[in-house]
Design a protein around this motif. Structure first.
Motif, PDB file in Angstrom:
ATOM      1  N   MET A 140       0.852  -1.199   0.000  1.00 21.91           N
ATOM      2  CA  MET A 140       0.000   0.000   0.000  1.00 21.91           C
ATOM      3  C   MET A 140       0.881   1.240   0.000  1.00 21.91           C
ATOM      4  SD  MET A 140      -3.057  -1.094   2.630  1.00 21.91           S
ATOM      5  CE  MET A 140      -1.933  -1.713   3.881  1.00 21.91           C
ATOM      6  N   ASP A 141       0.466   2.235  -0.782  1.00 22.77           N
ATOM      7  CA  ASP A 141       1.184   3.505  -0.801  1.00 22.77           C
ATOM      8  C   ASP A 141       0.929   4.245   0.518  1.00 22.77           C
ATOM      9  OD1 ASP A 141       2.543   5.531  -2.811  1.00 22.77           O
ATOM     10  OD2 ASP A 141       1.070   6.677  -1.648  1.00 22.77           O
ATOM     11  N   ASN A 142       1.890   5.113   0.897  1.00 20.81           N
ATOM     12  CA  ASN A 142       1.716   5.889   2.129  1.00 20.81           C
ATOM     13  C   ASN A 142       0.453   6.738   2.120  1.00 20.81           C
ATOM     14  OD1 ASN A 142       3.926   4.932   3.479  1.00 20.81           O
ATOM     15  ND2 ASN A 142       5.315   6.515   2.668  1.00 20.81           N
ATOM     16  N   GLN A 143       0.091   7.252   0.925  1.00 19.29           N
ATOM     17  CA  GLN A 143      -1.143   8.051   0.853  1.00 19.29           C
ATOM     18  C   GLN A 143      -2.378   7.212   1.166  1.00 19.29           C
ATOM     19  OE1 GLN A 143      -1.723  10.406  -2.686  1.00 19.29           O
ATOM     20  NE2 GLN A 143       0.085  11.674  -2.310  1.00 19.29           N
ATOM     21  N   VAL A 144      -2.330   5.924   0.819  1.00 19.89           N
ATOM     22  CA  VAL A 144      -3.447   5.029   1.160  1.00 19.89           C
ATOM     23  C   VAL A 144      -3.558   4.927   2.674  1.00 19.89           C
ATOM     24  CG1 VAL A 144      -4.197   2.599   1.148  1.00 19.89           C
ATOM     25  CG2 VAL A 144      -3.464   3.703  -0.992  1.00 19.89           C
ATOM     26  N   ILE A 145      -2.422   4.729   3.332  1.00 20.28           N
ATOM     27  CA  ILE A 145      -2.429   4.530   4.787  1.00 20.28           C
ATOM     28  C   ILE A 145      -2.856   5.813   5.512  1.00 20.28           C
ATOM     29  CG2 ILE A 145      -0.920   4.034   6.761  1.00 20.28           C
ATOM     30  CD1 ILE A 145       0.589   2.121   4.696  1.00 20.28           C
ATOM     31  N   SER A 146      -2.312   6.955   5.093  1.00 20.20           N
ATOM     32  CA  SER A 146      -2.656   8.203   5.789  1.00 20.20           C
ATOM     33  C   SER A 146      -4.113   8.596   5.523  1.00 20.20           C
ATOM     34  CB  SER A 146      -1.706   9.326   5.379  1.00 20.20           C
ATOM     35  OG  SER A 146      -1.797   9.569   3.989  1.00 20.20           O
ATOM     36  N   THR A 147      -4.577   8.388   4.288  1.00 21.72           N
ATOM     37  CA  THR A 147      -5.956   8.774   3.958  1.00 21.72           C
ATOM     38  C   THR A 147      -6.954   7.835   4.642  1.00 21.72           C
ATOM     39  OG1 THR A 147      -5.160   9.604   1.836  1.00 21.72           O
ATOM     40  CG2 THR A 147      -7.531   9.318   2.051  1.00 21.72           C
ATOM     41  N   ALA A 148      -6.609   6.562   4.705  1.00 22.11           N
ATOM     42  CA  ALA A 148      -7.473   5.596   5.414  1.00 22.11           C
ATOM     43  C   ALA A 148      -7.626   6.041   6.868  1.00 22.11           C
ATOM     44  CB  ALA A 148      -6.880   4.196   5.328  1.00 22.11           C
ATOM     45  N   SER A 149      -6.513   6.437   7.468  1.00 22.86           N
ATOM     46  CA  SER A 149      -6.531   6.885   8.861  1.00 22.86           C
ATOM     47  C   SER A 149      -7.421   8.126   9.000  1.00 22.86           C
ATOM     48  CB  SER A 149      -5.090   7.152   9.306  1.00 22.86           C
ATOM     49  OG  SER A 149      -5.082   8.015  10.400  1.00 22.86           O
ATOM     50  N   GLU A 150      -7.293   9.049   8.046  1.00 27.10           N
ATOM     51  CA  GLU A 150      -8.097  10.279   8.058  1.00 27.10           C
ATOM     52  C   GLU A 150      -9.595   9.967   7.993  1.00 27.10           C
ATOM     53  OE1 GLU A 150      -6.607  12.866   4.953  1.00 27.10           O
ATOM     54  OE2 GLU A 150      -8.531  13.944   4.955  1.00 27.10           O
ATOM     55  N   PHE A 151      -9.944   8.939   7.207  1.00 29.92           N
ATOM     56  CA  PHE A 151     -11.359   8.555   7.052  1.00 29.92           C
ATOM     57  C   PHE A 151     -11.828   7.587   8.142  1.00 29.92           C
ATOM     58  CE2 PHE A 151     -10.873  10.409   2.905  1.00 29.92           C
ATOM     59  CZ  PHE A 151     -12.145  10.725   2.476  1.00 29.92           C
ATOM     60  N   GLY A 152     -10.888   7.164   9.008  1.00 35.33           N
ATOM     61  CA  GLY A 152     -11.258   6.200  10.039  1.00 35.33           C
ATOM     62  C   GLY A 152     -11.608   4.834   9.477  1.00 35.33           C
ATOM     63  N   ILE A 153     -10.975   4.478   8.344  1.00 35.40           N
ATOM     64  CA  ILE A 153     -11.202   3.166   7.724  1.00 35.40           C
ATOM     65  C   ILE A 153      -9.904   2.371   7.814  1.00 35.40           C
ATOM     66  CG2 ILE A 153     -11.770   1.964   5.557  1.00 35.40           C
ATOM     67  CD1 ILE A 153     -13.189   4.495   4.591  1.00 35.40           C
ATOM     68  N   ASN A 154      -9.978   1.103   8.133  1.00 36.89           N
ATOM     69  CA  ASN A 154      -8.805   0.230   8.055  1.00 36.89           C
ATOM     70  C   ASN A 154      -8.364   0.166   6.585  1.00 36.89           C
ATOM     71  OD1 ASN A 154      -7.001  -1.933   7.857  1.00 36.89           O
ATOM     72  ND2 ASN A 154      -8.067  -3.109   9.449  1.00 36.89           N
ATOM     73  N   PRO A 155      -7.112   0.518   6.273  1.00 37.30           N
ATOM     74  CA  PRO A 155      -6.710   0.520   4.852  1.00 37.30           C
ATOM     75  C   PRO A 155      -6.881  -0.842   4.188  1.00 37.30           C
ATOM     76  CG  PRO A 155      -4.785   0.720   6.297  1.00 37.30           C
ATOM     77  CD  PRO A 155      -5.998   0.917   7.164  1.00 37.30           C
ATOM     78  N   VAL A 156      -6.714  -1.916   4.941  1.00 40.06           N
ATOM     79  CA  VAL A 156      -6.856  -3.261   4.368  1.00 40.06           C
ATOM     80  C   VAL A 156      -8.316  -3.522   3.959  1.00 40.06           C
ATOM     81  CG1 VAL A 156      -6.611  -5.725   4.819  1.00 40.06           C
ATOM     82  CG2 VAL A 156      -4.838  -4.134   5.588  1.00 40.06           C
ATOM     83  N   THR A 157      -9.243  -2.984   4.725  1.00 45.64           N
ATOM     84  CA  THR A 157     -10.655  -3.099   4.342  1.00 45.64           C
ATOM     85  C   THR A 157     -10.882  -2.454   2.975  1.00 45.64           C
ATOM     86  OG1 THR A 157     -11.259  -2.977   6.672  1.00 45.64           O
ATOM     87  CG2 THR A 157     -13.021  -2.605   5.086  1.00 45.64           C
ATOM     88  N   GLY A 158     -10.262  -1.296   2.768  1.00 45.10           N
ATOM     89  CA  GLY A 158     -10.361  -0.627   1.464  1.00 45.10           C
ATOM     90  C   GLY A 158      -9.778  -1.469   0.348  1.00 45.10           C
ATOM     91  N   VAL A 159      -8.641  -2.089   0.617  1.00 46.08           N
ATOM     92  CA  VAL A 159      -7.987  -2.933  -0.391  1.00 46.08           C
ATOM     93  C   VAL A 159      -8.847  -4.157  -0.710  1.00 46.08           C
ATOM     94  CG1 VAL A 159      -6.039  -4.477  -0.780  1.00 46.08           C
ATOM     95  CG2 VAL A 159      -5.648  -2.180   0.158  1.00 46.08           C
ATOM     96  N   LEU A 160      -9.386  -4.789   0.328  1.00 41.84           N
ATOM     97  CA  LEU A 160     -10.142  -6.034   0.131  1.00 41.84           C
ATOM     98  C   LEU A 160     -11.448  -5.786  -0.615  1.00 41.84           C
ATOM     99  CD1 LEU A 160      -9.632  -7.795   3.583  1.00 41.84           C
ATOM    100  CD2 LEU A 160      -8.594  -8.438   1.401  1.00 41.84           C
ATOM    101  N   ASN A 161     -12.087  -4.659  -0.346  1.00 39.44           N
ATOM    102  CA  ASN A 161     -13.438  -4.443  -0.882  1.00 39.44           C
ATOM    103  C   ASN A 161     -13.517  -3.375  -1.954  1.00 39.44           C
ATOM    104  OD1 ASN A 161     -14.237  -6.288   1.031  1.00 39.44           O
ATOM    105  ND2 ASN A 161     -14.657  -4.720   2.555  1.00 39.44           N
ATOM    106  N   GLY A 162     -12.423  -2.634  -2.163  1.00 37.14           N
ATOM    107  CA  GLY A 162     -12.510  -1.421  -2.978  1.00 37.14           C
ATOM    108  C   GLY A 162     -12.463  -1.659  -4.471  1.00 37.14           C
ATOM    109  N   GLY A 163     -11.390  -2.187  -4.949  1.00 40.50           N
ATOM    110  CA  GLY A 163     -11.287  -2.458  -6.394  1.00 40.50           C
ATOM    111  C   GLY A 163     -10.787  -1.303  -7.230  1.00 40.50           C
TER     112      GLY A 163
END
Lengths: 349, 349
Positions: free
Chosen positions: B267-290
């Motif tokens: 995952m890119d750092n922007q994914v991790i920081s933005t996930a944190s900003e949105f209060g979403i686990n970044p892995v959840t985004g990866v698994l379900n996002g597409g």
């Protein structure tokens, strides 16, 4: 059957991605050895067996190309296959596969998709076509069907739009105008039904027209028929828009003109009687209507004798040196320039 | 340029059928000798040169797959090509042609179609793809784009979804989650803009995510890269839905399970920081996002050394005997069954 009250109410969301595609395609057979891998991966895999591969793509949009008020979903599925493979037939090639992508609103239950696929399946069985892929997606915009058709031909057998020569004869299969006047009848009955839902229309006088509109057939047999007759078409197109538009295509691509004769245009008696009932010149319906999915082609004048008495074909005109296109009216009293009104109507929606 | 006040107002109906298609495709080049006949007839004609032919079909629907409020039409055209060819790449084949059919409302001027085709053309130039056909039709239902992609591969090179064996390593290209979190940012700014149109969002912290969402790239180089490394994938798929959904596809088709490790997912750092900003686990985004259009594949464990230090690839897990699929969380504290939530969200619209 009637003890299941929810028979027509299964929401699409009840199926997962795997389940829905499997459910919809479980009754489909494969007919062609060119199909190496069908549905179930990122793409289908095909073996062209040293022939050229022909591919076309068509889109059918709700309220533009069909009206669900009077178009049964099963017929729509059947027609989608016909529309797709007709493009391949119009290259003098043999269609063998289709991919169908459907965007459908969740207001439709799974049973609606079942009906569409029942029609697709019926057409695939009839024409020996393999459904090898596609996509089913949500839409909040109504129903949209895209058909990719794939076929094969030897290079020397393919007939393009651009091969017509001056003096070539212009030939059409079957008869024309049925689909257009079928649509007029359906539109009229739809308006009448809205005004008085208790009206039971008597459609016995229009059976041929309705079949031409709702269940058109593709002229898949033409390639073999021409081969048996040793007729060599020089250009070819299918009649999906009006006859005028298709003639203009051949004219532009081949850089010739065409003169066609009103009294040579093949029309069923129901076309003529219904046109009279609607106060429309039947030839106007033929020129601008479309959706007949007959095949229009040119042949060298030297092959006239091979085709002249064959009931499958009508010689309706000939190609000329310049690129001007005319209709010669009955009795040759008038010569009217051809215009592609089909396309303009198409864009008006 | 600015002296033409009607620049963005040409109605589509001003072009006839011939004129519109010619206008839209006049700047396109052909790159591949497999293209024998491109746009301008009932179907394109292709020469597969003794390779197998691969064909896929995808549909992009307005308000389901894209939102025109924040999707520039040029980007949409580019993305349509990427979505199409990614399916061919996911079979370990080389994409060479596309057909694009567009259903578009007359509320759009010709200049809107120009923008879509500018994006299509940019992508075709970049990926050396020939646009060989399609259809432009009216729609009163919004904008729908269908992409048929065609590619070629030797029979022995094609990689299906069904070849994974127990103990195979699960490998992914690039990094994941960018497109999903880019969409979250765009959706948030869209809501903010509606509330206060004078707000000027500062998107500098999200440039990578926005590019992943609005201008994704297809991993067209992967086939050559794997060949050079002498790596032999046993199964393959592209990540168009979420990672979970794609893993379940490989699992079902190959009849194996997969265990993937949270701390191995790239995952890119922007994914991790933005996930944190949105209060979403970044892995959840990866698994379900597409929509990342990276490639997911398996290789025999014996090829581990060939790939382990290559920055283009991440080994994220392995195949198991049973067909159960798990995420192992960081520190291996928890084992979570994988579910295909991507599809369900998809159908909710």
């Amino acid at each position: 059957m009637f003890d299941n009250k929810n028979l027509f109410k299964t929401p699409i969301s009840e199926y997962g991605e795997f389940g829905l595609i499997e459910h919809l395609t479980k009754n489909l057979s494969l007919f062609n050895s060119s199909t190496l891998k069908s549905i179930g991966d990122d793409a289908c895999v095909l073996d062209s067996k040293n022939k050229e591969v022909l591919v076309s793509s068509d889109t059918l949009v709700e309220n533009i190309h069909f009206n669900l008020t009077y178009t049964p979903l099963k017929h729509l599925g059947y027609k989608a296959v016909v529309v797709g493979i007709s493009d391949i037939i119009a290259m003098n090639a043999i269609p063998e596969q289709i991919l169908i992508s459907i965007a459908i609103s969740n207001r439709f239950p799974v049973e609606a998709l079942d009906e569409i696929y029942a029609g697709i399946s019926t057409a695939c069985n009839f024409y020996k076509i393999d459904l090898v892929g596609g996509d089913t997606t949500s839409s909040n915009l109504g129903l949209v069907i895209n058909i990719t058709a794939i076929g094969y031909a030897k290079k020397e057998d393919i007939v393009y739009r651009n091969g017509a020569k001056p003096n070539d004869l212009l030939v059409v299969t079957g008869d024309l105008g049925g689909a257009y006047f079928g649509l007029q009848v359906l539109e009229r009955e739809n308006v009448a039904f809205k005004a008085n839902p208790n009206l039971q229309p008597d459609l016995n006088d229009y059976t041929y027209l309705l079949e031409r509109q709702l269940k058109p057939e593709a002229r898949v047999e033409i390639k073999n028929l021409l081969e048996e007759m040793q007729v060599h078409p020089t250009s070819m197109i299918d009649i999906s828009d009006g006859l005028a538009s298709e003639i203009l295509h051949l004219s532009q691509k081949s850089n010739v003109g065409f003169s066609i004769y009103e009294d040579k245009i093949p029309m069923d008696n129901q076309v003529i009687s219904t046109a009279s009932e609607f106060g429309i010149n039947p030839v106007t319906g033929v020129l601008n209507g479309g959706e007949d999915y007959e095949i229009l082609f040119t042949i060298p004048v030297s092959e006239h004798d091979k085709i002249k008495h064959n009931p499958n074909f009508s010689i309706i005109g000939h190609a000329t040196q310049n690129n001007k296109n005319f209709l010669v009216t009955k009795g040759q009293n008038e010569i009217i320039p051809l215009r592609a009104q089909g396309w303009e109507a198409y864009l008006k929606n």
